[in-house]
Design an enzyme around this catalytic site. Sequence first.
Site, PDB file in Angstrom:
ATOM      1  N   ASP A 170      -3.860  -6.276   4.959  1.00  0.00           N
ATOM      2  CA  ASP A 170      -4.870  -7.119   5.619  1.00  0.00           C
ATOM      3  C   ASP A 170      -4.760  -8.576   5.188  1.00  0.00           C
ATOM      4  O   ASP A 170      -5.104  -9.469   5.934  1.00  0.00           O
ATOM      5  CB  ASP A 170      -6.269  -6.581   5.298  1.00  0.00           C
ATOM      6  CG  ASP A 170      -6.503  -5.250   5.993  1.00  0.00           C
ATOM      7  OD1 ASP A 170      -6.291  -5.194   7.209  1.00  0.00           O
ATOM      8  OD2 ASP A 170      -6.847  -4.261   5.306  1.00  0.00           O
ATOM      9  N   PHE A 194      -3.816   2.957  15.091  1.00  0.00           N
ATOM     10  CA  PHE A 194      -4.186   3.989  14.139  1.00  0.00           C
ATOM     11  C   PHE A 194      -5.373   3.481  13.333  1.00  0.00           C
ATOM     12  O   PHE A 194      -5.561   2.274  13.201  1.00  0.00           O
ATOM     13  CB  PHE A 194      -3.009   4.311  13.193  1.00  0.00           C
ATOM     14  CG  PHE A 194      -2.165   5.442  13.703  1.00  0.00           C
ATOM     15  CD1 PHE A 194      -1.380   5.276  14.822  1.00  0.00           C
ATOM     16  CD2 PHE A 194      -2.177   6.680  13.070  1.00  0.00           C
ATOM     17  CE1 PHE A 194      -0.608   6.317  15.316  1.00  0.00           C
ATOM     18  CE2 PHE A 194      -1.410   7.729  13.542  1.00  0.00           C
ATOM     19  CZ  PHE A 194      -0.624   7.562  14.667  1.00  0.00           C
ATOM     20  N   PRO A 234      -2.184 -11.810  10.410  1.00  0.00           N
ATOM     21  CA  PRO A 234      -2.415 -11.629  11.847  1.00  0.00           C
ATOM     22  C   PRO A 234      -2.634 -10.148  12.132  1.00  0.00           C
ATOM     23  O   PRO A 234      -2.009  -9.300  11.486  1.00  0.00           O
ATOM     24  CB  PRO A 234      -1.105 -12.099  12.483  1.00  0.00           C
ATOM     25  CG  PRO A 234      -0.085 -12.028  11.402  1.00  0.00           C
ATOM     26  CD  PRO A 234      -0.821 -12.254  10.113  1.00  0.00           C
ATOM     27  N   ASP A 235      -3.522  -9.847  13.075  1.00  0.00           N
ATOM     28  CA  ASP A 235      -3.736  -8.453  13.467  1.00  0.00           C
ATOM     29  C   ASP A 235      -2.774  -8.139  14.622  1.00  0.00           C
ATOM     30  O   ASP A 235      -2.988  -8.577  15.759  1.00  0.00           O
ATOM     31  CB  ASP A 235      -5.200  -8.232  13.866  1.00  0.00           C
ATOM     32  CG  ASP A 235      -5.493  -6.746  14.015  1.00  0.00           C
ATOM     33  OD1 ASP A 235      -4.662  -6.033  14.621  1.00  0.00           O
ATOM     34  OD2 ASP A 235      -6.536  -6.308  13.510  1.00  0.00           O
ATOM     35  N   ILE A 236      -1.718  -7.416  14.314  1.00  0.00           N
ATOM     36  CA  ILE A 236      -0.657  -7.169  15.298  1.00  0.00           C
ATOM     37  C   ILE A 236      -1.187  -6.340  16.464  1.00  0.00           C
ATOM     38  O   ILE A 236      -0.930  -6.638  17.638  1.00  0.00           O
ATOM     39  CB  ILE A 236       0.542  -6.462  14.603  1.00  0.00           C
ATOM     40  CG1 ILE A 236       1.055  -7.344  13.468  1.00  0.00           C
ATOM     41  CG2 ILE A 236       1.643  -6.136  15.595  1.00  0.00           C
ATOM     42  CD1 ILE A 236       1.887  -6.622  12.435  1.00  0.00           C
ATOM     43  N   LYS A 251       9.096 -17.665  -9.706  1.00  0.00           N
ATOM     44  CA  LYS A 251       8.286 -16.604 -10.311  1.00  0.00           C
ATOM     45  C   LYS A 251       7.123 -17.192 -11.117  1.00  0.00           C
ATOM     46  O   LYS A 251       7.330 -18.147 -11.887  1.00  0.00           O
ATOM     47  CB  LYS A 251       9.189 -15.746 -11.209  1.00  0.00           C
ATOM     48  CG  LYS A 251       8.489 -14.560 -11.802  1.00  0.00           C
ATOM     49  CD  LYS A 251       9.427 -13.760 -12.699  1.00  0.00           C
ATOM     50  CE  LYS A 251       8.623 -12.738 -13.482  1.00  0.00           C
ATOM     51  NZ  LYS A 251       9.391 -12.124 -14.543  1.00  0.00           N
ATOM     52  N   ASN A 301       0.853  -1.193   0.000  1.00  0.00           N
ATOM     53  CA  ASN A 301       0.000   0.000   0.000  1.00  0.00           C
ATOM     54  C   ASN A 301       0.890   1.244   0.000  1.00  0.00           C
ATOM     55  O   ASN A 301       2.110   1.136  -0.005  1.00  0.00           O
ATOM     56  CB  ASN A 301      -0.950  -0.013   1.201  1.00  0.00           C
ATOM     57  CG  ASN A 301      -0.195  -0.066   2.505  1.00  0.00           C
ATOM     58  OD1 ASN A 301       0.589   0.819   2.809  1.00  0.00           O
ATOM     59  ND2 ASN A 301      -0.386  -1.139   3.264  1.00  0.00           N
ATOM     60  N   LYS A 308     -10.544  -4.174  18.722  1.00  0.00           N
ATOM     61  CA  LYS A 308      -9.150  -4.608  18.873  1.00  0.00           C
ATOM     62  C   LYS A 308      -8.711  -4.685  20.327  1.00  0.00           C
ATOM     63  O   LYS A 308      -7.752  -5.358  20.652  1.00  0.00           O
ATOM     64  CB  LYS A 308      -8.224  -3.666  18.116  1.00  0.00           C
ATOM     65  CG  LYS A 308      -8.652  -3.480  16.664  1.00  0.00           C
ATOM     66  CD  LYS A 308      -7.499  -3.646  15.738  1.00  0.00           C
ATOM     67  CE  LYS A 308      -7.937  -3.374  14.316  1.00  0.00           C
ATOM     68  NZ  LYS A 308      -6.933  -3.741  13.352  1.00  0.00           N
ATOM     69  N   LYS A 347     -13.345   0.350  16.015  1.00  0.00           N
ATOM     70  CA  LYS A 347     -12.058  -0.343  16.003  1.00  0.00           C
ATOM     71  C   LYS A 347     -11.454  -0.445  17.399  1.00  0.00           C
ATOM     72  O   LYS A 347     -10.870  -1.461  17.767  1.00  0.00           O
ATOM     73  CB  LYS A 347     -11.106   0.420  15.068  1.00  0.00           C
ATOM     74  CG  LYS A 347     -10.081  -0.435  14.434  1.00  0.00           C
ATOM     75  CD  LYS A 347      -9.511   0.218  13.198  1.00  0.00           C
ATOM     76  CE  LYS A 347     -10.451   0.064  12.009  1.00  0.00           C
ATOM     77  NZ  LYS A 347      -9.922   0.705  10.809  1.00  0.00           N
TER      78      LYS A 347
END
Length: 406
Positions: free
Chosen positions: A282, A328, A308-310, A292, A214, A346, A342
Amino acid sequence: MVSGKRVLLIIAGGIAAFKSLELIRNLRRRDIAVRCILTQAGSQFVTPLSLAALTEDKVYQDLFSLTDESEMGHIELSRDADLVVVAPATANILAKMRAGIADDLATTALLATDKPVYVAPAMNVRMWEHAASQDNIAVLQERGVKIIGPEEGDMACGEYGLGRMSEPETIAEAIENFFLEAGQPNTKSLIGKKAIVTSGPTHEAIDPVRYLANHSSGRQGHAIAKALAAEGAETVLVSGPTQLPDPGGVTVKHVQSAEDMLAACQAALPADIVVCAAAVADWRIDNPPLEKIKKNGSLPSLNLVENPDILAHLSQIDKNRPELVIGFAAETEDVVTYAQAKLAKKGCDWIVANDVSPETGTFGGTNNTVHVISGDGVEDWPTLSKEDVGRKLTTRIVNFLETPSK
Ligand code: C5P
Protein backbone atom coordinates in the site's frame (compact mmCIF):
# COMPACT_ATOMS: atom_id res chain seq x y z
CA MET A 1 -14.49 -43.32 -23.47
CA VAL A 2 -13.29 -44.92 -20.25
CA SER A 3 -13.49 -48.53 -21.28
CA GLY A 4 -10.13 -49.92 -22.34
CA LYS A 5 -8.07 -47.14 -20.76
CA ARG A 6 -4.89 -48.17 -18.98
CA VAL A 7 -3.66 -46.99 -15.60
CA LEU A 8 -0.16 -47.56 -14.25
CA LEU A 9 -0.72 -47.77 -10.48
CA ILE A 10 2.33 -47.16 -8.30
CA ILE A 11 1.88 -48.49 -4.78
CA ALA A 12 4.28 -46.97 -2.27
CA GLY A 13 4.87 -48.12 1.29
CA GLY A 14 2.11 -46.89 3.55
CA ILE A 15 -0.53 -48.63 5.61
CA ALA A 16 -3.10 -47.25 3.14
CA ALA A 17 -1.64 -49.63 0.53
CA PHE A 18 -4.35 -52.12 1.53
CA LYS A 19 -6.87 -49.71 -0.01
CA SER A 20 -5.12 -49.98 -3.37
CA LEU A 21 -6.53 -53.51 -3.69
CA GLU A 22 -10.05 -52.08 -3.55
CA LEU A 23 -8.97 -49.31 -5.92
CA ILE A 24 -7.90 -51.89 -8.51
CA ARG A 25 -11.25 -53.73 -8.19
CA ASN A 26 -13.05 -50.41 -8.52
CA LEU A 27 -11.15 -49.48 -11.69
CA ARG A 28 -11.58 -52.94 -13.20
CA ARG A 29 -15.35 -52.64 -12.60
CA ARG A 30 -15.19 -49.49 -14.74
CA ASP A 31 -13.39 -51.52 -17.41
CA ILE A 32 -10.10 -49.71 -16.84
CA ALA A 33 -7.00 -51.93 -17.08
CA VAL A 34 -4.48 -51.63 -14.25
CA ARG A 35 -0.80 -52.53 -14.23
CA CYS A 36 1.08 -52.19 -10.93
CA ILE A 37 4.51 -51.11 -9.81
CA LEU A 38 5.01 -52.10 -6.19
CA THR A 39 7.82 -50.42 -4.25
CA GLN A 40 9.91 -52.41 -1.83
CA ALA A 41 8.24 -50.67 1.12
CA GLY A 42 4.84 -51.20 -0.52
CA SER A 43 5.50 -54.94 -0.60
CA GLN A 44 5.54 -54.88 3.21
CA PHE A 45 1.84 -54.04 3.10
CA VAL A 46 0.41 -55.86 0.06
CA THR A 47 1.72 -58.90 -1.75
CA PRO A 48 2.57 -59.01 -5.46
CA LEU A 49 0.41 -62.11 -5.65
CA SER A 50 -2.79 -60.28 -4.60
CA LEU A 51 -2.04 -57.48 -7.06
CA ALA A 52 -1.33 -59.90 -9.91
CA ALA A 53 -4.58 -61.74 -9.20
CA LEU A 54 -6.66 -58.56 -9.16
CA THR A 55 -5.00 -56.91 -12.16
CA GLU A 56 -4.60 -60.16 -14.12
CA ASP A 57 -1.20 -58.81 -15.08
CA LYS A 58 2.39 -59.06 -14.00
CA VAL A 59 3.46 -56.84 -11.09
CA TYR A 60 6.66 -54.88 -11.64
CA GLN A 61 9.01 -54.42 -8.69
CA ASP A 62 12.63 -54.36 -9.68
CA LEU A 63 14.50 -51.76 -11.72
CA PHE A 64 17.33 -54.16 -12.47
CA SER A 65 15.35 -57.28 -13.26
CA LEU A 66 16.51 -58.72 -16.54
CA THR A 67 13.27 -60.62 -16.97
CA ASP A 68 11.19 -57.48 -16.47
CA GLU A 69 13.38 -55.44 -18.81
CA SER A 70 13.17 -58.05 -21.55
CA GLU A 71 9.36 -58.21 -21.18
CA MET A 72 8.77 -54.49 -20.87
CA GLY A 73 11.54 -51.91 -20.41
CA HIS A 74 11.00 -49.44 -17.58
CA ILE A 75 10.71 -46.49 -19.97
CA GLU A 76 8.08 -48.30 -21.99
CA LEU A 77 6.28 -49.25 -18.78
CA SER A 78 6.07 -45.59 -17.79
CA ARG A 79 4.70 -44.55 -21.16
CA ASP A 80 2.48 -47.45 -22.03
CA ALA A 81 -0.36 -46.31 -19.73
CA ASP A 82 -2.84 -43.50 -20.38
CA LEU A 83 -2.51 -42.25 -16.81
CA VAL A 84 -0.05 -42.80 -13.94
CA VAL A 85 -1.53 -42.95 -10.43
CA VAL A 86 0.49 -43.07 -7.21
CA ALA A 87 -1.70 -44.45 -4.40
CA PRO A 88 -0.74 -44.38 -1.65
CA ALA A 89 1.72 -41.55 -2.25
CA THR A 90 3.95 -41.38 0.81
CA ALA A 91 5.83 -38.27 1.95
CA ASN A 92 8.97 -40.02 0.72
CA ILE A 93 7.83 -40.70 -2.85
CA LEU A 94 6.38 -37.18 -3.16
CA ALA A 95 9.72 -35.71 -2.06
CA LYS A 96 11.54 -37.88 -4.60
CA MET A 97 9.13 -36.86 -7.34
CA ARG A 98 9.67 -33.21 -6.55
CA ALA A 99 13.45 -33.63 -6.55
CA GLY A 100 13.55 -35.87 -9.62
CA ILE A 101 15.21 -38.72 -7.75
CA ALA A 102 15.09 -42.02 -9.63
CA ASP A 103 16.46 -44.70 -7.33
CA ASP A 104 13.98 -47.51 -7.85
CA LEU A 105 11.53 -48.68 -10.49
CA ALA A 106 8.63 -46.51 -9.22
CA THR A 107 10.56 -43.23 -9.12
CA THR A 108 12.34 -43.99 -12.38
CA ALA A 109 9.01 -44.60 -14.09
CA LEU A 110 7.67 -41.34 -12.63
CA LEU A 111 10.64 -39.40 -13.96
CA ALA A 112 10.43 -41.05 -17.37
CA THR A 113 6.71 -40.77 -17.94
CA ASP A 114 5.19 -38.34 -20.40
CA LYS A 115 1.66 -39.15 -19.20
CA PRO A 116 -0.52 -37.22 -16.74
CA VAL A 117 0.15 -38.13 -13.11
CA TYR A 118 -2.32 -38.31 -10.20
CA VAL A 119 -1.18 -38.80 -6.62
CA ALA A 120 -3.27 -39.77 -3.57
CA PRO A 121 -1.16 -38.77 -0.56
CA ALA A 122 -1.32 -40.82 2.62
CA MET A 123 0.70 -40.00 5.71
CA ASN A 124 0.59 -38.91 9.32
CA VAL A 125 -1.00 -35.48 9.84
CA ARG A 126 2.23 -33.88 11.03
CA MET A 127 4.14 -35.26 8.08
CA TRP A 128 1.44 -33.88 5.77
CA GLU A 129 1.46 -30.47 7.45
CA HIS A 130 5.26 -30.26 7.49
CA ALA A 131 6.51 -27.34 5.41
CA ALA A 132 8.63 -29.75 3.35
CA SER A 133 5.60 -31.86 2.31
CA GLN A 134 3.48 -28.79 1.61
CA ASP A 135 6.26 -27.31 -0.46
CA ASN A 136 6.69 -30.57 -2.40
CA ILE A 137 2.96 -30.77 -3.09
CA ALA A 138 2.86 -27.15 -4.25
CA VAL A 139 5.74 -27.68 -6.68
CA LEU A 140 4.23 -30.90 -8.03
CA GLN A 141 0.87 -29.16 -8.51
CA GLU A 142 2.55 -26.36 -10.38
CA ARG A 143 4.09 -28.97 -12.65
CA GLY A 144 0.61 -30.28 -13.40
CA VAL A 145 0.49 -33.28 -11.07
CA LYS A 146 -3.08 -33.71 -9.78
CA ILE A 147 -3.57 -34.30 -6.08
CA ILE A 148 -6.48 -36.40 -4.79
CA GLY A 149 -7.08 -35.83 -1.06
CA PRO A 150 -5.83 -36.47 1.55
CA GLU A 151 -8.82 -36.59 3.85
CA GLU A 152 -9.29 -35.89 7.53
CA GLY A 153 -9.94 -38.71 9.98
CA ASP A 154 -8.48 -41.28 12.36
CA MET A 155 -5.05 -42.49 11.42
CA ALA A 156 -3.43 -45.86 11.75
CA CYS A 157 -0.92 -44.25 14.14
CA GLY A 158 -3.73 -43.33 16.57
CA GLU A 159 -3.75 -39.62 15.75
CA TYR A 160 -6.54 -37.67 14.10
CA GLY A 161 -6.17 -35.20 11.26
CA LEU A 162 -5.56 -34.60 7.60
CA GLY A 163 -3.48 -37.29 5.93
CA ARG A 164 -5.75 -40.30 5.33
CA MET A 165 -5.69 -41.51 1.76
CA SER A 166 -8.94 -40.79 -0.07
CA GLU A 167 -11.31 -43.74 -0.37
CA PRO A 168 -10.83 -46.02 -3.40
CA GLU A 169 -14.22 -44.93 -4.74
CA THR A 170 -13.15 -41.25 -4.67
CA ILE A 171 -9.86 -42.00 -6.41
CA ALA A 172 -11.55 -44.20 -9.03
CA GLU A 173 -14.08 -41.46 -9.69
CA ALA A 174 -11.33 -38.85 -10.17
CA ILE A 175 -9.62 -41.21 -12.62
CA GLU A 176 -12.85 -41.84 -14.50
CA ASN A 177 -13.54 -38.09 -14.68
CA PHE A 178 -10.06 -37.54 -16.06
CA PHE A 179 -10.73 -39.98 -18.91
CA LEU A 180 -14.18 -38.50 -19.54
CA GLU A 181 -12.84 -34.93 -19.72
CA ALA A 182 -9.86 -35.94 -21.85
CA GLY A 183 -12.31 -37.43 -24.34
CA GLN A 184 -14.18 -34.14 -24.79
CA PRO A 185 -13.43 -32.07 -27.89
CA ASN A 186 -10.96 -29.30 -27.13
CA THR A 187 -13.00 -26.11 -27.27
CA LYS A 188 -10.95 -23.27 -25.93
CA SER A 189 -13.36 -20.47 -25.14
CA LEU A 190 -10.95 -17.57 -24.67
CA ILE A 191 -9.16 -17.72 -28.02
CA GLY A 192 -8.96 -14.14 -29.34
CA LYS A 193 -9.23 -12.61 -25.84
CA LYS A 194 -6.39 -10.87 -24.03
CA ALA A 195 -5.88 -11.08 -20.28
CA ILE A 196 -3.61 -9.26 -17.84
CA VAL A 197 -3.02 -10.84 -14.44
CA THR A 198 -1.04 -9.31 -11.57
CA SER A 199 0.54 -11.65 -9.06
CA GLY A 200 2.89 -11.84 -6.09
CA PRO A 201 4.03 -9.15 -3.68
CA THR A 202 5.75 -5.92 -4.58
CA HIS A 203 9.08 -4.85 -3.12
CA GLU A 204 9.30 -1.19 -2.20
CA ALA A 205 12.87 0.02 -1.79
CA ILE A 206 13.89 1.51 1.54
CA ASP A 207 17.40 1.97 0.18
CA PRO A 208 19.38 0.02 -2.43
CA VAL A 209 19.56 -3.12 -0.20
CA ARG A 210 16.38 -3.10 1.92
CA TYR A 211 12.73 -3.21 1.01
CA LEU A 212 9.15 -3.35 2.34
CA ALA A 213 7.16 -6.41 1.28
CA ASN A 214 4.52 -8.94 2.36
CA HIS A 215 4.06 -12.72 2.51
CA SER A 216 2.30 -13.21 -0.84
CA SER A 217 3.66 -16.28 -2.68
CA GLY A 218 2.07 -15.44 -6.03
CA ARG A 219 0.59 -18.94 -6.28
CA GLN A 220 -2.98 -17.79 -6.79
CA GLY A 221 -2.17 -15.18 -9.43
CA HIS A 222 0.11 -17.56 -11.32
CA ALA A 223 -2.56 -20.28 -11.24
CA ILE A 224 -5.12 -17.86 -12.69
CA ALA A 225 -2.77 -16.81 -15.48
CA LYS A 226 -2.11 -20.46 -16.27
CA ALA A 227 -5.82 -21.30 -16.34
CA LEU A 228 -6.68 -18.33 -18.58
CA ALA A 229 -3.89 -19.25 -20.98
CA ALA A 230 -5.03 -22.89 -20.98
CA GLU A 231 -8.44 -21.65 -22.10
CA GLY A 232 -6.81 -19.89 -25.03
CA ALA A 233 -6.46 -16.30 -23.75
CA GLU A 234 -3.34 -14.38 -24.76
CA THR A 235 -2.13 -13.82 -21.21
CA VAL A 236 0.34 -11.35 -19.75
CA LEU A 237 1.35 -12.09 -16.17
CA VAL A 238 2.79 -9.06 -14.38
CA SER A 239 4.52 -10.55 -11.40
CA GLY A 240 6.30 -9.14 -8.39
CA PRO A 241 9.24 -11.13 -6.98
CA THR A 242 8.23 -14.75 -6.26
CA GLN A 243 9.94 -18.14 -6.00
CA LEU A 244 7.66 -19.59 -8.69
CA PRO A 245 8.69 -20.71 -12.16
CA ASP A 246 7.15 -18.75 -15.02
CA PRO A 247 4.01 -20.58 -16.16
CA GLY A 248 4.25 -21.98 -19.68
CA GLY A 249 2.23 -20.35 -22.44
CA VAL A 250 2.10 -17.01 -20.62
CA THR A 251 4.09 -13.81 -21.26
CA VAL A 252 5.64 -12.88 -17.92
CA LYS A 253 6.73 -9.35 -17.04
CA HIS A 254 8.84 -9.35 -13.88
CA VAL A 255 8.56 -6.21 -11.78
CA GLN A 256 9.66 -5.09 -8.32
CA SER A 257 7.58 -2.16 -7.14
CA ALA A 258 3.93 -1.10 -7.39
CA GLU A 259 4.90 1.73 -9.73
CA ASP A 260 6.69 -0.76 -12.03
CA MET A 261 3.67 -3.06 -11.87
CA LEU A 262 1.28 -0.29 -12.91
CA ALA A 263 3.56 0.72 -15.79
CA ALA A 264 3.83 -2.89 -17.01
CA CYS A 265 0.03 -3.31 -16.86
CA GLN A 266 -0.50 -0.09 -18.77
CA ALA A 267 2.02 -1.20 -21.39
CA ALA A 268 0.12 -4.48 -21.80
CA LEU A 269 -3.22 -2.72 -22.49
CA PRO A 270 -5.65 -3.00 -24.22
CA ALA A 271 -7.08 -6.15 -22.69
CA ASP A 272 -10.45 -7.85 -22.37
CA ILE A 273 -9.87 -9.34 -18.94
CA VAL A 274 -7.86 -8.01 -15.99
CA VAL A 275 -7.33 -9.97 -12.80
CA CYS A 276 -5.45 -8.12 -10.05
CA ALA A 277 -4.33 -10.88 -7.71
CA ALA A 278 -1.09 -9.21 -6.60
CA ALA A 279 -0.66 -8.18 -2.99
CA VAL A 280 0.55 -4.72 -3.87
CA ALA A 281 2.27 -2.84 -1.05
CA ASP A 282 0.00 0.00 0.00
CA TRP A 283 2.88 2.36 0.72
CA ARG A 284 6.35 3.04 -0.55
CA ILE A 285 9.20 5.09 0.83
CA ASP A 286 9.21 8.60 -0.53
CA ASN A 287 12.44 9.20 -2.45
CA PRO A 288 14.51 6.27 -1.16
CA PRO A 289 18.19 7.22 -0.79
CA LEU A 290 20.56 5.98 -3.49
CA GLU A 291 23.08 4.80 -0.88
CA LYS A 292 22.54 2.29 1.93
CA ILE A 293 21.23 3.95 5.11
CA LYS A 294 23.94 3.70 7.76
CA LYS A 295 23.42 2.55 11.35
CA ASN A 296 24.70 5.60 13.19
CA GLY A 297 22.95 5.32 16.53
CA SER A 298 19.81 7.23 15.59
CA LEU A 299 16.73 5.63 14.04
CA PRO A 300 16.08 6.55 10.41
CA SER A 301 12.71 8.10 9.73
CA LEU A 302 10.94 6.59 6.75
CA ASN A 303 8.53 8.87 5.01
CA LEU A 304 5.76 6.71 3.53
CA VAL A 305 3.62 7.76 0.58
CA GLU A 306 0.68 5.91 -0.93
CA ASN A 307 1.27 3.62 -3.89
CA PRO A 308 -0.86 3.88 -7.03
CA ASP A 309 -3.90 1.60 -6.85
CA ILE A 310 -3.45 -0.55 -9.96
CA LEU A 311 -6.86 -2.19 -9.70
CA ALA A 312 -8.63 1.16 -9.37
CA HIS A 313 -6.62 2.57 -12.28
CA LEU A 314 -7.49 -0.32 -14.59
CA SER A 315 -11.14 -0.27 -13.48
CA GLN A 316 -11.51 3.39 -14.20
CA ILE A 317 -9.98 3.68 -17.67
CA ASP A 318 -12.21 5.96 -19.77
CA LYS A 319 -11.46 4.63 -23.23
CA ASN A 320 -11.35 0.92 -24.06
CA ARG A 321 -11.88 -0.20 -20.48
CA PRO A 322 -11.37 -3.97 -20.22
CA GLU A 323 -14.71 -5.75 -20.32
CA LEU A 324 -14.09 -7.50 -17.04
CA VAL A 325 -11.87 -6.24 -14.20
CA ILE A 326 -11.50 -8.51 -11.20
CA GLY A 327 -9.84 -7.63 -7.92
CA PHE A 328 -8.90 -9.66 -4.90
CA ALA A 329 -9.53 -8.73 -1.29
CA ALA A 330 -7.31 -10.31 1.31
CA GLU A 331 -8.91 -9.75 4.68
CA THR A 332 -8.46 -11.17 8.15
CA GLU A 333 -11.98 -10.32 9.43
CA ASP A 334 -15.49 -9.58 8.04
CA VAL A 335 -14.16 -10.78 4.71
CA VAL A 336 -17.33 -10.36 2.64
CA THR A 337 -18.41 -7.00 4.10
CA TYR A 338 -15.03 -5.38 3.44
CA ALA A 339 -14.89 -6.91 -0.03
CA GLN A 340 -18.29 -5.48 -0.96
CA ALA A 341 -17.10 -2.02 0.04
CA LYS A 342 -13.95 -2.55 -2.04
CA LEU A 343 -15.96 -3.46 -5.14
CA ALA A 344 -17.76 -0.12 -4.99
CA LYS A 345 -14.69 1.93 -4.08
CA LYS A 346 -12.40 0.60 -6.79
CA GLY A 347 -14.97 0.33 -9.57
CA CYS A 348 -14.06 -3.22 -10.56
CA ASP A 349 -16.64 -5.79 -11.67
CA TRP A 350 -15.96 -8.66 -9.28
CA ILE A 351 -14.01 -9.09 -6.10
CA VAL A 352 -12.61 -12.45 -5.09
CA ALA A 353 -12.46 -12.22 -1.32
CA ASN A 354 -10.25 -14.53 0.69
CA ASP A 355 -9.54 -14.93 4.36
CA VAL A 356 -5.81 -14.62 4.93
CA SER A 357 -5.80 -14.73 8.72
CA PRO A 358 -2.69 -16.74 9.71
CA GLU A 359 -4.71 -19.79 10.88
CA THR A 360 -6.09 -20.32 7.33
CA GLY A 361 -2.59 -20.78 5.87
CA THR A 362 -3.75 -19.04 2.68
CA PHE A 363 -0.63 -16.91 2.26
CA GLY A 364 1.97 -19.26 0.83
CA GLY A 365 -0.37 -22.27 1.14
CA THR A 366 -1.76 -24.42 -1.64
CA ASN A 367 -5.47 -23.98 -0.91
CA ASN A 368 -7.83 -21.05 -0.92
CA THR A 369 -11.34 -20.48 0.37
CA VAL A 370 -12.91 -17.63 -1.56
CA HIS A 371 -16.15 -15.72 -1.96
CA VAL A 372 -16.87 -14.16 -5.34
CA ILE A 373 -18.66 -10.85 -5.03
CA SER A 374 -20.27 -9.29 -8.09
CA GLY A 375 -23.32 -7.25 -8.97
CA ASP A 376 -25.27 -10.51 -8.67
CA GLY A 377 -24.41 -11.08 -5.02
CA VAL A 378 -22.02 -13.34 -3.14
CA GLU A 379 -20.95 -16.84 -4.21
CA ASP A 380 -19.25 -18.90 -1.49
CA TRP A 381 -16.83 -21.42 -2.99
CA PRO A 382 -15.61 -24.49 -1.13
CA THR A 383 -11.96 -24.75 -0.16
CA LEU A 384 -10.09 -25.57 -3.36
CA SER A 385 -6.51 -25.79 -4.47
CA LYS A 386 -5.29 -22.48 -5.89
CA GLU A 387 -5.05 -24.22 -9.27
CA ASP A 388 -8.73 -25.18 -9.04
CA VAL A 389 -9.69 -21.64 -7.97
CA GLY A 390 -7.88 -20.47 -11.12
CA ARG A 391 -9.82 -22.90 -13.30
CA LYS A 392 -13.18 -22.21 -11.65
CA LEU A 393 -12.65 -18.47 -11.96
CA THR A 394 -11.75 -18.96 -15.63
CA THR A 395 -15.00 -20.90 -16.18
CA ARG A 396 -16.94 -18.06 -14.54
CA ILE A 397 -15.12 -15.55 -16.77
CA VAL A 398 -15.97 -17.61 -19.88
CA ASN A 399 -19.65 -17.75 -18.86
CA PHE A 400 -19.71 -14.02 -18.19
CA LEU A 401 -18.15 -13.11 -21.52
CA GLU A 402 -20.64 -15.37 -23.32
CA THR A 403 -23.64 -13.91 -21.44
CA PRO A 404 -22.52 -10.64 -19.79
CA SER A 405 -25.75 -10.23 -17.85
CA LYS A 406 -24.85 -13.30 -15.71
O1 C5P B 1 -7.13 -2.13 -1.15
P1 C5P B 1 -6.66 -3.53 -1.15
O2 C5P B 1 -5.16 -3.66 -1.18
O3 C5P B 1 -7.22 -4.38 -0.04
O4 C5P B 1 -7.24 -4.14 -2.49
C1 C5P B 1 -6.89 -5.38 -2.96
C2 C5P B 1 -7.04 -5.43 -4.44
O5 C5P B 1 -6.54 -4.26 -5.04
C3 C5P B 1 -6.27 -6.56 -5.07
O6 C5P B 1 -6.93 -6.95 -6.24
C4 C5P B 1 -4.94 -5.90 -5.38
O7 C5P B 1 -4.27 -6.58 -6.43
C5 C5P B 1 -5.38 -4.51 -5.80
N1 C5P B 1 -4.43 -3.46 -5.48
C6 C5P B 1 -3.77 -2.84 -6.51
N2 C5P B 1 -2.93 -1.79 -6.25
C7 C5P B 1 -2.72 -1.39 -4.99
C8 C5P B 1 -3.37 -2.00 -3.93
C9 C5P B 1 -4.22 -3.05 -4.22
O8 C5P B 1 -3.97 -3.23 -7.67
N3 C5P B 1 -1.90 -0.38 -4.76
